[in-house]
Enzyme design. Structure first.
Site, PDB file in Angstrom:
ATOM      1  N   LYS A 116      -4.806 -42.634  19.982  1.00  0.00           N
ATOM      2  CA  LYS A 116      -6.237 -42.413  20.551  1.00  0.00           C
ATOM      3  C   LYS A 116      -7.035 -43.630  20.132  1.00  0.00           C
ATOM      4  O   LYS A 116      -8.010 -43.910  20.971  1.00  0.00           O
ATOM      5  CB  LYS A 116      -6.802 -41.076  19.649  1.00  0.00           C
ATOM      6  CG  LYS A 116      -7.981 -40.571  20.016  1.00  0.00           C
ATOM      7  CD  LYS A 116      -8.791 -39.674  19.204  1.00  0.00           C
ATOM      8  CE  LYS A 116      -9.103 -40.087  17.976  1.00  0.00           C
ATOM      9  NZ  LYS A 116      -9.977 -39.289  17.017  1.00  0.00           N
TER      10      LYS A 116
ATOM     11  N   ASP B 160      -9.212 -36.396  21.953  1.00  0.00           N
ATOM     12  CA  ASP B 160      -9.452 -35.903  20.772  1.00  0.00           C
ATOM     13  C   ASP B 160      -9.499 -34.558  20.855  1.00  0.00           C
ATOM     14  O   ASP B 160      -9.089 -33.800  21.947  1.00  0.00           O
ATOM     15  CB  ASP B 160     -10.833 -36.594  20.252  1.00  0.00           C
ATOM     16  CG  ASP B 160     -12.085 -36.027  21.010  1.00  0.00           C
ATOM     17  OD1 ASP B 160     -11.924 -35.383  22.000  1.00  0.00           O
ATOM     18  OD2 ASP B 160     -13.245 -36.373  20.756  1.00  0.00           O
TER      19      ASP B 160
END
Length: 214
Positions: A124, A142
């Site tokens: 991420k 997320d």
């Protein structure tokens, strides 16, 4: 998990997102590629606002890997102790800075593999840097995007990687660069976890969520 929406529906959703906010921006403050990388690494299990409060005084002092090394782990800890898991994060940022200096000439690399090899940098974080700094159509999934992707049917998937793939597969190419920002902002302010604000939602008529609030 909602069903996958048809391509034309997804296209209309992102057409509306773009019309509403043509150039969405991330909310983490940064000065350059290095401070962006540090900010994203610090944001794990923390709010953007909390990270910004800590990095406001930090980044003018340590905006390069070498300056961060000069500050040292204890010095860095003094700036970020208001952030969760700050000791482990300080250790990782110093280790990351050393690798950037010794192996990358003090520059932040532009490849996912090189970024993910850095301490404290996962997929991420790497995708955020690739997208926000290097302009790659990378999707940083997320908790907000995981929720929105599944709830709406825009990009359903059982985990972040599956949702990332669904975005890549189902969102039209012209929207890929900003897709994760639109979805994050939508999840943060409209399609919130406990009681989504469906009456204020600009895609409520297209969304596959069955339990819309009234």
């Amino acid at each position: 998990m909602a069903r996958q929406l048809p391509y034309q529906t997804v296209k209309e959703i992102f057409t509306r997102f773009e019309a509403s906010e043509p150039e969405p921006k991330g909310e983490l403050h940064h000065l350059n590629a290095f401070t962006l990388l540090v900010a994203v690494a610090l944001s794990a299990q923390a709010t953007d606002a909390g990270v910004n409060k800590a990095t406001g005084p930090l980044f003018p002092v340590a905006d390069t890997p070498q300056k961060m090394l000069d500050l040292g782990e204890e010095g860095l800890t003094g700036y970020i102790k208001s952030i969760g898991l700050y000791r482990n994060k300080a250790r990782n940022v110093i280790r990351m800075s050393r690798i950037l200096v010794e192996e990358h000439g003090g520059e932040v690399p532009s490849s996912r593999a090189a970024l993910e090899a850095l301490p404290g940098v996962g997929r991420k974080t790497a995708n955020v840097v690739l997208n926000m700094w290097w302009g790659h159509p990378a999707q940083a999934v997320d908790t907000h995007i995981l929720r929105v992707g599944n709830r709406t049917g825009i990009a359903p998937g059982k985990d972040p990687v599956a949702v990332e793939r669904a975005i890549e597969d189902h969102v039209p190419a012209e929207f890929q660069r900003h897709a994760h920002h639109w979805l994050i902002l939508h999840g943060r302010y409209i399609c919130v976890a406990r009681k989504p604000k469906c009456k204020a939602c600009l895609i409520s008529d297209l969304c596959a969520y069955e339990d819309k609030t009234t």
